[in-house]
Scaffold this motif. Sequence first.
Motif, mmCIF file in Angstrom:
data_model
loop_
_atom_site.group_PDB
_atom_site.id
_atom_site.type_symbol
_atom_site.label_atom_id
_atom_site.label_comp_id
_atom_site.label_asym_id
_atom_site.label_seq_id
_atom_site.Cartn_x
_atom_site.Cartn_y
_atom_site.Cartn_z
ATOM 1 N N LEU A 79 1.088 -1.562 -0.325
ATOM 2 C CA LEU A 79 0.209 -0.099 -0.161
ATOM 3 C C LEU A 79 0.706 1.464 0.453
ATOM 4 C CD1 LEU A 79 -3.004 -0.708 2.578
ATOM 5 C CD2 LEU A 79 -3.073 -1.207 0.276
ATOM 6 N N GLU A 80 2.066 0.969 0.748
ATOM 7 C CA GLU A 80 2.759 1.868 0.385
ATOM 8 C C GLU A 80 3.787 2.511 -0.041
ATOM 9 O OE1 GLU A 80 6.685 3.739 3.354
ATOM 10 O OE2 GLU A 80 5.762 2.210 3.891
ATOM 11 N N LYS A 81 4.204 1.034 -1.303
ATOM 12 C CA LYS A 81 4.714 1.417 -2.202
ATOM 13 C C LYS A 81 3.628 2.647 -3.355
ATOM 14 C CE LYS A 81 7.341 -1.856 -5.024
ATOM 15 N NZ LYS A 81 8.057 -3.044 -5.171
ATOM 16 N N VAL A 82 2.548 2.069 -3.729
ATOM 17 C CA VAL A 82 1.564 2.046 -4.333
ATOM 18 C C VAL A 82 0.947 3.312 -4.230
ATOM 19 C CG1 VAL A 82 1.564 0.247 -5.745
ATOM 20 C CG2 VAL A 82 -0.334 0.581 -3.795
ATOM 21 N N GLY A 83 1.294 4.092 -2.579
ATOM 22 C CA GLY A 83 0.966 5.114 -2.120
ATOM 23 C C GLY A 83 -0.807 5.183 -2.228
ATOM 24 N N LEU A 84 -1.280 3.978 -1.683
ATOM 25 C CA LEU A 84 -2.412 3.962 -1.605
ATOM 26 C C LEU A 84 -2.797 4.113 0.272
ATOM 27 C CD1 LEU A 84 -5.249 3.387 -1.955
ATOM 28 C CD2 LEU A 84 -4.953 0.810 -2.197
ATOM 29 N N PRO A 85 -3.007 5.529 0.731
ATOM 30 C CA PRO A 85 -3.557 5.492 1.704
ATOM 31 C C PRO A 85 -4.033 4.183 2.871
ATOM 32 C CG PRO A 85 -5.168 7.298 1.195
ATOM 33 C CD PRO A 85 -3.465 6.566 -0.236
ATOM 34 N N PRO A 86 -4.207 3.958 3.828
ATOM 35 C CA PRO A 86 -4.533 2.841 4.575
ATOM 36 C C PRO A 86 -6.126 3.605 5.094
ATOM 37 C CG PRO A 86 -2.798 3.065 6.030
ATOM 38 C CD PRO A 86 -2.546 4.188 4.712
ATOM 39 N N SER A 87 -6.608 5.051 4.927
ATOM 40 C CA SER A 87 -7.751 4.898 5.119
ATOM 41 C C SER A 87 -8.589 5.033 4.026
ATOM 42 C CB SER A 87 -7.681 6.549 5.662
ATOM 43 O OG SER A 87 -7.539 7.353 4.327
ATOM 44 N N LYS A 88 -8.433 4.554 3.137
ATOM 45 C CA LYS A 88 -9.022 4.432 1.698
ATOM 46 C C LYS A 88 -9.294 3.050 1.540
ATOM 47 C CE LYS A 88 -8.727 6.210 -2.663
ATOM 48 N NZ LYS A 88 -8.879 7.428 -4.369
ATOM 49 N N ILE A 89 -9.266 1.985 2.543
ATOM 50 C CA ILE A 89 -9.589 0.528 2.272
ATOM 51 C C ILE A 89 -10.363 0.686 2.822
ATOM 52 C CG2 ILE A 89 -8.161 -1.610 3.154
ATOM 53 C CD1 ILE A 89 -6.965 -0.508 0.538
ATOM 54 N N VAL A 90 -11.257 -0.373 3.267
ATOM 55 C CA VAL A 90 -13.273 -0.719 3.461
ATOM 56 C C VAL A 90 -12.321 -1.955 4.387
ATOM 57 C CG1 VAL A 90 -13.644 -1.675 1.521
ATOM 58 C CG2 VAL A 90 -15.023 -0.907 3.429
ATOM 59 N N GLY A 91 -11.551 -3.171 4.308
ATOM 60 C CA GLY A 91 -11.938 -4.031 4.526
ATOM 61 C C GLY A 91 -10.927 -5.394 3.405
ATOM 62 N N ILE A 92 -10.825 -6.238 3.941
ATOM 63 C CA ILE A 92 -9.976 -7.514 3.867
ATOM 64 C C ILE A 92 -10.130 -8.776 3.543
ATOM 65 C CG2 ILE A 92 -8.970 -7.259 5.650
ATOM 66 C CD1 ILE A 92 -5.928 -8.253 4.434
ATOM 67 N N VAL A 93 -10.198 -9.368 2.103
ATOM 68 C CA VAL A 93 -11.067 -10.935 2.009
ATOM 69 C C VAL A 93 -9.299 -12.093 2.160
ATOM 70 C CG1 VAL A 93 -12.246 -12.258 0.743
ATOM 71 C CG2 VAL A 93 -13.149 -9.833 0.905
ATOM 72 N N HIS A 94 -10.132 -12.951 3.248
ATOM 73 C CA HIS A 94 -9.145 -13.354 3.873
ATOM 74 C C HIS A 94 -9.477 -15.107 3.734
ATOM 75 C CE1 HIS A 94 -10.066 -13.267 8.008
ATOM 76 N NE2 HIS A 94 -9.941 -12.119 7.184
ATOM 77 N N ASP A 95 -8.948 -15.978 4.559
ATOM 78 C CA ASP A 95 -9.500 -17.672 3.997
ATOM 79 C C ASP A 95 -9.239 -17.581 5.789
ATOM 80 O OD1 ASP A 95 -6.594 -18.126 5.686
ATOM 81 O OD2 ASP A 95 -5.613 -18.566 3.600
ATOM 82 N N ASN A 96 -9.836 -18.710 6.317
ATOM 83 C CA ASN A 96 -9.763 -18.984 8.134
ATOM 84 C C ASN A 96 -8.135 -19.579 8.539
ATOM 85 O OD1 ASN A 96 -12.626 -19.068 8.297
ATOM 86 N ND2 ASN A 96 -12.759 -19.599 6.245
ATOM 87 N N ALA A 97 -7.415 -18.943 7.599
ATOM 88 C CA ALA A 97 -6.098 -19.644 8.203
ATOM 89 C C ALA A 97 -6.210 -18.823 9.666
ATOM 90 C CB ALA A 97 -4.680 -19.177 7.251
ATOM 91 N N ARG A 98 -5.518 -19.008 10.734
ATOM 92 C CA ARG A 98 -5.691 -18.693 12.258
ATOM 93 C C ARG A 98 -4.477 -17.498 12.175
ATOM 94 N NH1 ARG A 98 -3.883 -22.090 17.937
ATOM 95 N NH2 ARG A 98 -6.210 -22.851 16.290
ATOM 96 N N ASN A 99 -3.362 -17.710 11.616
ATOM 97 C CA ASN A 99 -2.284 -15.998 11.343
ATOM 98 C C ASN A 99 -3.172 -15.092 10.256
ATOM 99 O OD1 ASN A 99 -1.931 -17.278 9.303
ATOM 100 N ND2 ASN A 99 0.210 -17.883 8.933
ATOM 101 N N ILE A 100 -3.602 -15.339 9.411
ATOM 102 C CA ILE A 100 -3.927 -14.663 8.307
ATOM 103 C C ILE A 100 -5.048 -14.134 9.237
ATOM 104 C CG2 ILE A 100 -5.890 -14.081 6.568
ATOM 105 C CD1 ILE A 100 -3.172 -15.242 5.677
#
Length: 243
Positions: free
Chosen positions: A126-147
């Motif tokens: 995100l930092e590399k492409v200049g995308l501020p975290p405030s512009k992210i609404v959410g993240i889709v991921h699997d059910n692995a405990r660490n993720i």
Amino acid sequence: MARILTNSVLNMLVYDMRPISMVEGEGFKEMIHTFNPDYVLPSRTHFTKLMEGKYETILNHVKDTLKSANGKIALTADAWATEAYLGITCHYLSDDWVFKKYCLTTMPLEERHTGANIAGWIEEPLEKVGLPPSKIVGIVHDNARNIVLAANILHDRHGWLSVRCAGHTLQLVVNHALKQTQISNALGAARALVEHFKKSELASTKLKLKQKQMGTPDHRLIQDVSTRWNSTYYMINSKVKGT
């Protein structure tokens, strides 16, 4: 003309994900010479420099595109434990309601796959492409405990929604049901049958001969994959229907 041909070769390497060393192959050189005897194919070093330049051009294009994107952007994250890679992709709708997506990174993971480390790795592109975290609404991921832990950390840090992958959740539900003794025994027998014909050329030949004698189509036996519940369905369905 030479520049056009060189760019064409470069685009082929990029789009087809071919190694740059391909331009050193005698067969490739001969093919290019056949197409245009006057064209001198540049060296591998030259294509490496062109590739680096193309990367910077595309990176800047992605930066500008994401910067101009209105509304929120969603992320997906997936890790391959066996190969130790993490892929991050962003998704959003353009102003004219066209679905857009960019693969931000596929990075090798050389440190421990802890939730804290994964959270940091997700933030890096995100930092590399200049995308501020405030512009992210959410993240889709699997059910692995660490993720899941990483997603929770990012929720506390940036307020991102944590969305578990519906496909992976369904896979876990089906896997749980398939562990019932009667079902598990039946699946074990089916897999053993498929494995027998897969490993034995003699058995496979006799099966094809028997199908021919009985006037039935020459069908292949289907082997399921443990991480794809629908493949188990196809394996059983093919045996039940004889296809």
